[in-house]
Write an enzyme that holds these catalytic residues in place. Structure first.
Site, mmCIF file in Angstrom:
data_model
loop_
_atom_site.group_PDB
_atom_site.id
_atom_site.type_symbol
_atom_site.label_atom_id
_atom_site.label_comp_id
_atom_site.label_asym_id
_atom_site.label_seq_id
_atom_site.Cartn_x
_atom_site.Cartn_y
_atom_site.Cartn_z
ATOM 1 C CB SER A 291 12.823 1.460 1.211
ATOM 2 O OG SER A 291 11.797 1.653 0.259
ATOM 3 C CD GLU B 135 8.533 1.654 10.109
ATOM 4 O OE1 GLU B 135 9.171 1.616 11.191
ATOM 5 O OE2 GLU B 135 9.078 1.752 8.997
ATOM 6 C CD GLU C 72 10.506 -4.822 6.717
ATOM 7 O OE1 GLU C 72 9.735 -3.842 6.612
ATOM 8 O OE2 GLU C 72 11.711 -4.774 6.401
ATOM 9 C CE LYS D 214 4.705 0.682 4.489
ATOM 10 N NZ LYS D 214 5.781 0.817 5.474
HETATM 11 O O1 KIV Z 1 9.864 1.521 3.008
HETATM 12 C C1 KIV Z 1 9.523 0.501 2.389
HETATM 13 O O2 KIV Z 1 9.853 0.319 1.223
HETATM 14 C C2 KIV Z 1 8.700 -0.462 3.120
HETATM 15 C C3 KIV Z 1 8.557 -1.843 2.677
HETATM 16 C C4 KIV Z 1 7.419 -2.588 3.193
HETATM 17 C C5 KIV Z 1 9.269 -2.454 1.634
HETATM 18 O O3 KIV Z 1 8.152 -0.120 4.114
#
Ligand code: KIV
Length: 260
Positions: free
Chosen positions: A43, A111, A178, A109
């Site tokens: 983000s 996606e 999300e 993390k």
């Molecule tokens: O990039 C991000 O901040 C996220 C969120 C889960 C808020 O992936």
């Protein structure tokens, strides 16, 4: 103390509080306030770099911000997002994840679900802790009209659930959900041993995450309905900035005691 085993929170019925951070001052403050996990989210493409989506974020950006945040917090688990195109093959993903771990990330993390099965397997066999991210996947979105609730129909809800179950079997430590209906998040959370961390996914998730600038009322423009501005009642940040402007213009800042 860092709880790198996020399952313990779920086992103990303790909800995981997670916020994003990108810089040292904010990371120190968030860490001090008892947040369990700090996410260096991509983000940052929007809230730090001022772009329309997360796709411009590079590995270089993530390494820079992850190192700063990791060096600034002692308690919270540090989760670093892997940016767009940084995990296209399992070799590339492993190389990039190791770089993030080397600068201080406790976990990375990514996606997506089944399409990254090989990446999750490689992470697991190389002891890279990973958090999944299902439902709305911002890296798939190029403009704001595409930010839509996911998993509304039976087919897409089924895919989110089957991806979540698959990720758990592949050794994922937690899953960000999300923008999915609360009932779906409840179902997914109840079927998993690993925790879910929701953003726009209702109260039944095992934890919640928000973008720090959204919850402090700093992000400008229209925000999604899942964002709560936690300083809205007092509007402390805009009030402080307006007071600064007023006092500078009035010549009352700085005072004698604030001068040398
Ligand atoms: O990039 C991000 O901040 C996220 C969120 C889960 C808020 O992936």
């Amino acid at each position: 103390m860092k709880h790198s085993d996020l399952n313990l929170y779920k086992e103990n019925g303790d909800k995981i509080a997670c916020l994003t951070a990108y810089d040292a001052s904010m990371a120190k403050l968030i860490d001090k306030c008892g947040v369990d996990a700090i996410l260096i989210g991509d983000s940052l493409g929007m809230v730090v770099k001022g772009h329309k989506n997360t796709r411009s974020v590079t590995m270089q950006d993530m390494l820079y911000h992850t190192e700063i945040v990791a060096n600034s917090c002692q308690q919270a688990l540090v989760i670093a997002d892997m940016p767009f195109m940084s995990y296209e093959s399992s070799e590339l993903a492993l190389k990039n994840a190791q770089k993030l771990v080397n600068v201080g990330a406790d976990m990375v993390k990514i996606e997506g679900g089944q399409e990254h099965e090989e990446v999750f397997r490689v992470f697991s066999s190389n002891n890279i802790k990973v958090c999944g991210h299902l439902g709305l996947q911002p890296q798939m979105v190029s403009n704001s009209s595409e930010y839509k609730i996911q998993g509304k129909d039976e087919r897409s809800a089924g895919k989110i659930l089957s991806d979540a179950l698959l990720l758990e079997t592949l050794g994922v430590s937690a899953i960000v959900l999300e923008c999915v209906p609360s009932a779906l998040a409840k179902k997914v959370s109840s079927k998993l041993v690993i925790p879910t961390i929701g953003i726009g996914a209702g109260k039944h998730c095992d934890g919640q995450v928000l973008v720090i600038y959204d919850m402090l009322g700093i992000t400008q423009g229209k925000l999604p309905r899942f964002v709560r501005n936690f300083v809205a009642t007092e509007g402390m940040i805009p009030l402080a900035i307006s007071a600064f402007v007023k006092e500078v213009k009035a010549g009352t800042f700085p005072s004698t005691s604030e001068s040398y």
